[in-house]
Design a protein around this motif. Structure first.
Motif, mmCIF file in Angstrom:
data_model
loop_
_atom_site.group_PDB
_atom_site.id
_atom_site.type_symbol
_atom_site.label_atom_id
_atom_site.label_comp_id
_atom_site.label_asym_id
_atom_site.label_seq_id
_atom_site.Cartn_x
_atom_site.Cartn_y
_atom_site.Cartn_z
ATOM 1 N N GLY A 145 28.071 16.278 46.612
ATOM 2 C CA GLY A 145 28.203 17.723 46.432
ATOM 3 C C GLY A 145 29.620 18.257 46.574
ATOM 4 O O GLY A 145 29.862 19.434 46.355
ATOM 5 N N ASN A 326 26.612 14.283 42.446
ATOM 6 C CA ASN A 326 25.788 15.483 42.281
ATOM 7 C C ASN A 326 24.446 15.292 41.603
ATOM 8 O O ASN A 326 23.666 16.243 41.504
ATOM 9 N N ASP A 329 20.672 16.857 40.883
ATOM 10 C CA ASP A 329 20.673 18.334 40.824
ATOM 11 C C ASP A 329 21.574 18.870 39.718
ATOM 12 O O ASP A 329 21.322 19.918 39.141
ATOM 13 N N TYR A 330 22.653 18.140 39.434
ATOM 14 C CA TYR A 330 23.672 18.653 38.533
ATOM 15 C C TYR A 330 23.104 19.035 37.167
ATOM 16 O O TYR A 330 23.531 20.014 36.560
ATOM 17 N N GLU A 331 22.133 18.277 36.698
ATOM 18 C CA GLU A 331 21.670 18.520 35.326
ATOM 19 C C GLU A 331 20.838 19.788 35.179
ATOM 20 O O GLU A 331 20.455 20.159 34.073
ATOM 21 N N SER A 332 20.558 20.473 36.300
ATOM 22 C CA SER A 332 19.863 21.752 36.122
ATOM 23 C C SER A 332 20.677 22.934 36.670
ATOM 24 O O SER A 332 20.166 24.053 36.759
ATOM 25 N N LEU A 333 21.941 22.718 37.002
ATOM 26 C CA LEU A 333 22.748 23.835 37.508
ATOM 27 C C LEU A 333 22.985 24.864 36.400
ATOM 28 O O LEU A 333 23.190 24.516 35.245
ATOM 29 N N ASP A 420 28.381 24.652 37.102
ATOM 30 C CA ASP A 420 28.384 24.050 38.444
ATOM 31 C C ASP A 420 29.136 24.934 39.440
ATOM 32 O O ASP A 420 29.433 24.510 40.552
#
Ligand code: FAD
Length: 514
Positions: A145, A326, A329-333, A420
């Motif tokens: 993160g 990340n 989670d990163y792919e839905s920020l 992001d």
């Protein structure tokens, strides 16, 4: 066979320690898979590029004495997915060990780590031996993160690998010569741009196979693929780049033109596909470029070579760190809550905005656009218009020959869309028509007027830029660099600001017709 080893389509590293010895008890498996052709709609050149490259890799392994089994789509169609195929092979050959190189995509890593063979099989995961940063070291550089800034990481890499260093100091006394790299191409520059080195790889049988299996695709292709699909072609492209493009790489790195249809990649290397499939290693690319600089100090300057090394040693490795620190989670920020649909003309190039029409048409023709076209033309429009980052990602993942999620996602969702919240980019890369005019010749024969902001013919980017800035004031204004921009805008007449914002509303309501 006692051992089965899987090689994925982006793991074509011929120097991997796996191949140092020939083990007659080991069977290598490579496969064309429906699950890989279908998770996003890919460019036809990307599909052909991967299939040809993996087939060539399998052939060359076999020629050097390894046992290899290569499955085409015709063979794998009866398996539901990769685990199903692997399960079948483990049983068929009664292997006791299954090994794979650690996938660079989260999706595939999850799939392989979840393997549950019905028979007793020991599973081993090994490094791909490709990146400067080994996988085990990754979280040391990139805590979960909190990826930190690229520049800090890049300097660590320069020191660690002793690249462009003069003992403990950076070569030339400066770490970064980016400010030297902002030239526009003038008419006289256009005639000396080298034509890209293109190959002529036959794709007829692959095309037939894709058609037979109804694989949906985008973009265009002739009967020949111009991208490198084996190690020898990849090395040729690298040496062509060092000889012809590196001398002017940095200074024209951000430039764009529509007046040079044969030189569509300008001074860029076009090495991303060869690198991302691992036909080339980043270390050999950097070494070869530095050797060229050392051998031709008169034609290649320090800012040129530094600019290039930064892309590979800095950006490419950093982006991978952001991804792994990340995911998932990163792919839905979606920090800016962008929800609009991608205009249909992203799939056709049919828009009156010349910059977008040119960048999209070129992408459909060649599965390629250079960094600034991706960031400041297509990416900028999506950012300004507030396009849903899921749709933006799907477009970038599909259209570019080099798109693999670990590198596509932080570039698109992070650097370009600021979804992001500023992990990759310190501020949103939002620009008006002014930037496009500064860096390209797109505006001169555009339907819209780049100097105008609120008229019917005003460049849509101008009003959309201010709409974006107003809409996201709370998020963006804290950055000291943007505070100044707001100051200038807030001083303008209320009626002018309203007219610009109304023009933006019109553009958003009529985005399909722009
Ligand atoms: P050059 O300009 O010649 O640069 C040399 C090499 O540096 C590239 O081959 C690449 O390996 C590396 N590099 C440069 N910039 C980056 C970067 N930001 N991230 C990672 N590597 C970099 N690159 C991909 O490889 N795959 C992608 O799917 C991808 N998607 C992108 C999406 C967006 C919105 C943006 C802004 C950038 C994206 N990039 C991606 C990064 C970059 O645009 C491409 O690597 C580059 O354009 C490839 O062309 P080239 O080989 O001619 O690069």
């Amino acid at each position: 066979y006692t051992k089965l080893r899987l090689i994925l389509g982006d793991q074509l590293n011929a120097d991997h320690s796996w191949y140092a010895d020939i083990d007659p008890d080991c069977l290598y498996v490579m496969a064309e898979l429906k699950q890989e052709t279908g998770y996003v709609k890919h460019h036809i050149q990307k599909l052909c590029g991967f299939f040809l490259a993996i087939q060539n890799f399998a052939d060359s392994l076999e020629k050097s004495g390894h046992q290899v089994i290569y499955f085409t789509l015709d063979d794998t169609v009866r398996f539901s997915d990769l685990p199903d195929l692997l399960n079948h092979l483990c049983k068929q050959y009664a292997v006791s060990t299954f090994e794979y190189q650690r996938p660079d995509e989260y999706r595939l890593l999850q799939q392989l780590r979840a393997l549950n063979f019905s028979s007793a099989v020991t599973v081993n995961e090994v490094d791909t031996e490709h990146f400067f940063v080994q996988f085990d070291e990754l979280y040391g550089y990139f805590p979960a993160g909190k990826p930190g800034r690229m520049e800090t990481f890049y300097r660590k890499m320069r020191r660690k690998h002793n690249i462009l260093m003069n003992q403990t100091e950076p070569e030339g006394g400066q770490w970064n010569y980016d400010t030297n790299n902002r030239n526009k191409l003038k008419a006289a520059d256009l005639s000396v741009i080298p034509a890209p080195l293109l190959f002529a790889n036959s794709v007829r049988t692959v095309l037939d196979r894709l058609q037979r299996h109804q694989v949906d695709s985008i973009g265009r292709i002739n009967d020949e693929l111009l991208w490198p699909v084996n190690r020898q072609q990849s090395l040729q492209l690298l040496s062509y780049f060092c000889q012809h493009c590196l001398p002017a790489f940095g200074q024209f790195q951000d430039a764009m033109t529509s007046n040079s249809t044969h030189q569509w990649s300008l001074y860029h290397s076009r090495l991303s596909f060869a690198l991302n499939t691992k036909m080339l290693s980043p270390a050999e690319v950097v070494t070869e470029a530095i050797n060229s600089w050392q051998q031709q100090p008169d034609s290649i300057s320090l800012p040129e070579i530094e600019g290039f090394v930064r892309q590979i040693l800095g950006w490419r490795e950093y982006i991978r760190g952001v991804y792994w620190s990340n995911m998932p989670d990163y792919e839905s920020l979606n920090h800016l809550n962008a929800t609009r649909s991608l205009p249909d003309w992203f799939w056709t190039g049919e828009t009156k905005m010349n910059c977008l029409s040119h960048a999209i048409t070129q992408s459909l023709d060649y599965a390629y656009a250079h960094h600034i076209q991706r960031l400041m033309i297509t990416g900028n429009l999506c950012l300004l218009a507030g396009i849903d980052p899921d749709e933006v990602d799907a477009w970038y993942m599909g259209i570019y020959i080099d798109a693999i999620q670990w590198v596509e996602l932080p570039n698109t969702r992070g650097m370009s869309q600021y979804a992001d919240g500023g992990m990759v980019a310190s501020k949103p890369y939002a620009a008006s028509g002014n930037y496009v005019q500064k860096m390209s010749d797109y505006c001169s024969d555009c339907h819209y007027q780049v100097k105008e902001k609120d008229t019917d013919l005003a460049c849509p980017l101008n009003s959309l830029y201010w709409h974006f800035m107003e809409r996201n004031r709370a998020v963006v204004k804290s950055n000291p660099r943007t505070a100044l921009v707001y100051k200038g805008w807030d001083k303008r007449d209320e009626s002018f600001r309203q007219a610009v914002l109304m023009r933006a509303e019109w553009c958003l309501d009529h985005i399909e017709q722009l």
